[in-house]
Scaffold this motif. Structure first.
Motif, short mmCIF file in Angstrom:
data_model
loop_
_atom_site.label_atom_id
_atom_site.label_comp_id
_atom_site.label_asym_id
_atom_site.label_seq_id
_atom_site.Cartn_x
_atom_site.Cartn_y
_atom_site.Cartn_z
N CYS A 93 29.88 7.45 99.51
CA CYS A 93 28.67 8.14 99.99
C CYS A 93 28.94 8.74 101.36
N SER A 94 28.00 9.53 101.84
CA SER A 94 28.24 10.35 103.04
C SER A 94 28.06 9.60 104.36
N TYR A 95 27.81 8.29 104.32
CA TYR A 95 27.83 7.56 105.59
C TYR A 95 28.85 6.42 105.60
N THR B 267 19.81 10.32 108.30
CA THR B 267 20.05 11.72 107.91
C THR B 267 20.50 11.84 106.46
N HIS B 268 20.80 10.73 105.81
CA HIS B 268 21.43 10.74 104.49
C HIS B 268 20.43 10.36 103.39
N HIS B 269 20.93 10.31 102.18
CA HIS B 269 20.11 9.86 101.06
C HIS B 269 19.44 8.54 101.43
N ARG C 206 17.09 15.91 108.19
CA ARG C 206 16.63 15.72 106.81
C ARG C 206 15.72 16.87 106.39
#
Length: 372
Positions: free
Chosen positions: A143-145, A166-168, A269
């Motif tokens: 995932c992006s973090y 800021t992410h899902h 976001r």
């Protein structure tokens, strides 16, 4: 109670999940940590989901099945919390699955932290993205973090890891202390359908405690939507992302949050959500334009213009819709950020997926900022 022996209540809100439900339930039942209360809530399914739940309950005494009329994801999760007896609450969505050591490792981590005398309210981890699920292209990606959350201490407050906002929302790659949710009066927003009720729950939880623990190992396998399904969603539920952004802003205002790191994360976001909409629905669409203006009016313009992670195109769009001058933009700082992002993607997910991301970004860059 020793965290490593605590009862974990696993809430599974289920509505027409037949194709994926066996995989989901099997993954919960096969957890190496056995002290689970598994609450399966049938939210008015019209397929064979209820029969699958009942079959699993007949084989595993830890499972309770609640059959109810359709009320939506948020109301169903709330019912699950009302029925739960555990010290910890977990939510698992019925089209996803979890790796076998998830709860054992989360509780062991909590026990290690709590030996120092500070109980945790939330244990948070990254997750696995199941990209292009159920297609020949399916891949398991970070995932992006992943590798980006590095608080200076454990436990911590979200101000020390605002990047998470800021992410899902990924509320399911965490466990929550039940007493914390009860004492703070934290509930899901009861919205018809799926409704993205996880969005306000994210800020309700992360912004109301300084007892968050994070360790950087993914266990939860999140089945993403394909691009075709995402596009169909944008046309059918065009304004829903901005509605949830406003709900989250309502929560931040109610909690009196003024920290610039959190507000910048929430701004980010908002831009992400709007960009996703106008990729599919032109900004000239009156309702979209009005919703964008309404969102932008709730953002601090100084925070937007000073944020090097907001693209030049988004800043120009923000200024235009707010009817204010756009100050000079530091394009070099933003470009450096893009390079950094590309290197990060390369490190966590490899060359081919990074190339895919770069190609997709360049193809959609103009559409994502309304041509600005």
């Amino acid at each position: 109670m020793n965290p490593s022996n605590a009862l974990v209540s696993v809430i599974v809100p289920i509505m027409n999940a037949e194709p994926y439900l066996e995989q989901c339930l099997d993954s919960i039942e096969k957890q190496t940590y056995r002290n689970l209360e598994i609450i399966l809530l049938n939210d008015g399914s019209t397929d064979n989901s209820l029969s699958i739940m009942q079959a699993h309950a007949a084989r595993d005494s830890r499972i309770a099945v609640i059959d109810k009329q359709n009320q939506g994801y948020g109301a169903t999760c709330n019912r699950g919390m009302d029925e739960a007896h555990g010290e910890w609450i977990s939510v698992v969505e019925p089209d996803d699955w979890i790796e076998a050591s998830m709860y054992a490792d989360m509780l062991a981590f909590a026990a290690d932290i709590e030996e120092a005398g500070t109980p945790l309210d939330i244990v948070k981890t990254p997750y696995w993205r199941i990209w292009m699920p159920d297609t020949p292209e399916q891949r398991k990606l970070n995932c992006s973090y992943k590798k980006r959350v590095n608080p200076p201490r454990q436990p911590f407050a979200i101000t020390d890891a605002a990047h998470l906002l800021t992410h899902h929302p990924s509320i399911w790659s965490a466990i929550y202390r039940a007493s914390f949710l009860k004492d703070r009066g934290i509930r899901f927003k009861e919205i018809p359908g799926a409704g993205w009720a996880d969005n306000p729950f994210l800020v309700e939880t992360l912004c109301q405690t300084d007892r968050i623990g994070y360790f950087d190992t993914p266990y939860y396998c999140y089945r993403e939507e394909t691009p075709e399904k995402s596009a169909a969603f944008a046309h059918k539920n065009t304004l829903l992302p901005l509605e949830r952004w406003n709900d989250m802003m309502d929560v931040l205002e109610r909690l009196g949050v003024t920290d610039k790191r959190i507000l910048r994360a929430h701004n980010s976001r908002g831009f992400t959500y709007l960009s996703g909409i106008i990729e599919e629905v032109d900004l000239s669409h009156e309702e979209v334009r009005e919703a964008a203006i309404s969102m932008f009016e709730r953002m601090d313009s100084d925070l937007v213009f000073s944020d090097n992670e907001v693209s030049p195109g988004c800043k120009r769009l923000f200024a235009e819709l707010r009817g204010i001058p756009c100050p000079p933009i530091n394009k070099l700082a933003y470009a450096k950020g893009l390079v950094s992002q590309g290197l990060y993607n390369l490190g966590i997910n490899g060359f081919s997926h990074t190339l895919y991301n770069v190609t997709t970004y360049l193809k959609k860059r103009s559409a994502r900022t309304g041509g600005k």
